[in-house]
Design an enzyme around this catalytic site. Structure first.
Site, PDB file in Angstrom:
ATOM      1  N   HIS A   1      -2.714  29.567  -0.432  1.00 36.05           N
ATOM      2  CA  HIS A   1      -1.264  29.344  -0.460  1.00 36.05           C
ATOM      3  C   HIS A   1      -0.735  29.551  -1.878  1.00 36.05           C
ATOM      4  O   HIS A   1      -0.148  28.660  -2.492  1.00 36.05           O
ATOM      5  CB  HIS A   1      -0.934  27.939   0.055  1.00 36.05           C
ATOM      6  CG  HIS A   1       0.476  27.794   0.550  1.00 36.05           C
ATOM      7  ND1 HIS A   1       1.504  27.397  -0.272  1.00 36.05           N
ATOM      8  CD2 HIS A   1       1.025  27.988   1.771  1.00 36.05           C
ATOM      9  CE1 HIS A   1       2.631  27.337   0.422  1.00 36.05           C
ATOM     10  NE2 HIS A   1       2.368  27.701   1.675  1.00 36.05           N
TER      11      HIS A   1
ATOM     12  N   HIS B   1       4.782  16.318   2.567  1.00 32.63           N
ATOM     13  CA  HIS B   1       5.511  17.576   2.488  1.00 32.63           C
ATOM     14  C   HIS B   1       6.956  17.300   2.935  1.00 32.63           C
ATOM     15  O   HIS B   1       7.293  16.193   3.351  1.00 32.63           O
ATOM     16  CB  HIS B   1       4.831  18.618   3.379  1.00 32.63           C
ATOM     17  CG  HIS B   1       5.224  20.028   3.076  1.00 32.63           C
ATOM     18  ND1 HIS B   1       5.341  20.510   1.796  1.00 32.63           N
ATOM     19  CD2 HIS B   1       5.519  21.081   3.893  1.00 32.63           C
ATOM     20  CE1 HIS B   1       5.682  21.780   1.836  1.00 32.63           C
ATOM     21  NE2 HIS B   1       5.812  22.150   3.097  1.00 32.63           N
TER      22      HIS B   1
ATOM     23  N   HIS C   1       6.853  25.032   9.229  1.00 33.59           N
ATOM     24  CA  HIS C   1       7.519  26.036   8.404  1.00 33.59           C
ATOM     25  C   HIS C   1       7.111  27.431   8.882  1.00 33.59           C
ATOM     26  O   HIS C   1       5.968  27.655   9.295  1.00 33.59           O
ATOM     27  CB  HIS C   1       7.167  25.848   6.929  1.00 33.59           C
ATOM     28  CG  HIS C   1       7.984  24.772   6.273  1.00 33.59           C
ATOM     29  ND1 HIS C   1       7.543  24.064   5.171  1.00 33.59           N
ATOM     30  CD2 HIS C   1       9.228  24.276   6.559  1.00 33.59           C
ATOM     31  CE1 HIS C   1       8.475  23.186   4.812  1.00 33.59           C
ATOM     32  NE2 HIS C   1       9.497  23.292   5.638  1.00 33.59           N
TER      33      HIS C   1
ATOM     34  N   ASP D   1       6.283  30.280   7.653  1.00 34.94           N
ATOM     35  CA  ASP D   1       5.128  31.035   7.152  1.00 34.94           C
ATOM     36  C   ASP D   1       3.811  30.521   7.718  1.00 34.94           C
ATOM     37  O   ASP D   1       2.752  31.095   7.429  1.00 34.94           O
ATOM     38  CB  ASP D   1       5.099  31.022   5.618  1.00 34.94           C
ATOM     39  CG  ASP D   1       5.065  29.624   5.020  1.00 34.94           C
ATOM     40  OD1 ASP D   1       5.788  28.746   5.521  1.00 34.94           O
ATOM     41  OD2 ASP D   1       4.319  29.412   4.045  1.00 34.94           O
ATOM     42  N   HIS D   2       3.877  29.479   8.535  1.00 36.73           N
ATOM     43  CA  HIS D   2       2.668  28.945   9.168  1.00 36.73           C
ATOM     44  C   HIS D   2       2.664  29.108  10.687  1.00 36.73           C
ATOM     45  O   HIS D   2       1.632  28.858  11.323  1.00 36.73           O
ATOM     46  CB  HIS D   2       2.500  27.469   8.809  1.00 36.73           C
ATOM     47  CG  HIS D   2       2.254  27.230   7.356  1.00 36.73           C
ATOM     48  ND1 HIS D   2       1.013  26.913   6.846  1.00 36.73           N
ATOM     49  CD2 HIS D   2       3.097  27.287   6.283  1.00 36.73           C
ATOM     50  CE1 HIS D   2       1.100  26.773   5.525  1.00 36.73           C
ATOM     51  NE2 HIS D   2       2.359  26.998   5.166  1.00 36.73           N
TER      52      HIS D   2
ATOM     53  N   HIS E   1       1.972  22.521   9.980  1.00 42.41           N
ATOM     54  CA  HIS E   1       3.387  22.123   9.999  1.00 42.41           C
ATOM     55  C   HIS E   1       4.220  23.299  10.488  1.00 42.41           C
ATOM     56  O   HIS E   1       3.707  24.402  10.698  1.00 42.41           O
ATOM     57  CB  HIS E   1       3.845  21.628   8.629  1.00 42.41           C
ATOM     58  CG  HIS E   1       3.819  22.650   7.542  1.00 42.41           C
ATOM     59  ND1 HIS E   1       2.646  23.178   7.037  1.00 42.41           N
ATOM     60  CD2 HIS E   1       4.826  23.257   6.847  1.00 42.41           C
ATOM     61  CE1 HIS E   1       2.930  24.044   6.082  1.00 42.41           C
ATOM     62  NE2 HIS E   1       4.247  24.123   5.952  1.00 42.41           N
TER      63      HIS E   1
END
Length: 306
Positions: A271, A142, A65, A67-68, A63
């Site tokens: 995570h 999510h 976001h 942090d990814h 996805h």
């Protein structure tokens, strides 16, 4: 085949955990490494492993976001200078990943020395298939579109039954390789050998399910069922179950429950929120193992043989 965890933290980096990234190292099987998510500083993490950027041929983004994905521009750029010239790379991810990659490369005037393909996911199902592997995807639960990936290694032919071949008068030599590679082999004397008659049981391929950020949901069970490995987020402990639901995440116990319900072989938790320190690790694992004993909590640079 092995899993190499490059980042196991949630949301933002800490002193002990970088943000999300995990590599599936298949250099022994297909001479490739596949990367799942690419949080900030993933390329720095790779420097502390034996992984070669030029061997990373596919990147799967769960996805969008930060942090990814914030590590993507830096990794893509550096790969040009790490023997990655002319080594194609394909990125899979939700709608928007193409705009993110192309915009950052354009605005930074980055010119890659290798071809890149970006494929956006629009529906669940089969993502692609090769002679050796198959990858499926499923939308999770999510705050934004988040996907899980199921990687299936295809079954391999069994070992050649050498003793049986000798018994029927076929001496060792190049003919053995020919028999193994072809369904039907005709010998010089006219005899016909059927491969299935002289092979042992097929070697069952491994199944690895890697889920992006998600709430717990029984709807995920059919997708991950009977996986050898499940990589699942564990942002919170069970006492924070309501908080996990509010923020569209899962707890360690919820991940363990899902693994049990789906008949998983091994569960790797990742995570992990930075609120949890070293002294909390044992309790995180113990809570999960009460539900699903075959549970491990991954750390940065953890390597697990599959």
């Amino acid at each position: 085949m092995e899993l190499v965890f490059l980042g196991t933290g949630a949301g933002l980096p800490s002193k002990t955990r970088n943000v999300s990234a995990v590599a599936l190292n298949m250099t022994q099987e297909i001479n490739e490494v596949w990367l799942f998510d690419c949080g900030e500083a993933t390329q720095h993490q790779i420097l502390h492993t034996n992984l070669k950027p030029r061997k990373i041929t596919k990147i799967f983004i769960t996805h969008l976001h930060g942090d990814h994905i914030y590590g993507l521009p830096g990794f893509l750029s550096s790969r040009s200078f790490q023997s990655g010239e002319n080594q194609p790379l394909c990125i899979y991810g939700p709608i928007g990943i193409k705009e993110f990659v192309e915009s950052t490369l354009r605005l930074s005037q980055t010119n890659l020395t290798y071809p890149i393909t970006i494929k956006e996911i629009t529906e669940d199902g089969n993502l692609f298939e090769t002679n050796e592997m198959m990858v499926e995807t499923k939308k999770l639960q999510h705050g934004i579109d988040s996907y899980g990936y199921r990687i299936k290694e295809k079954d391999k032919p069994g070992e050649l039954l050498v003793d049986k071949l000798k018994q029927i008068g076929i001496a060792p030599g190049p003919i053995y390789q020919q028999i193994k590679e072809n369904e039907i082999t005709t010998l010089d004397n006219g005899s016909i050998i059927y491969r299935n008659d002289v092979l042992g049981p097929a070697k069952k391929g491994k199944v690895i399910s890697i889920l992006g950020d998600t709430r717990y949901s029984i709807d995920h069970i059919p997708f991950i069922k009977f996986s050898d490995i499940l990589v699942h987020e564990s942002t919170f402990t069970q006492d924070k179950e309501l908080l996990a639901f509010e923020y569209n995440h899962s707890t360690n116990v919820q991940a363990a429950k899902l693994a049990k319900e789906a008949n998983i072989n091994k569960l790797y938790l990742t995570h992990v929120s930075s609120r949890y320190q070293a002294e909390d690790i044992d309790s995180i694992i113990e809570e999960a193992r009460k539900i699903f004993p075959s549970t491990w909590l991954a750390n940065d640079f953890s390597v697990y043989e599959i």
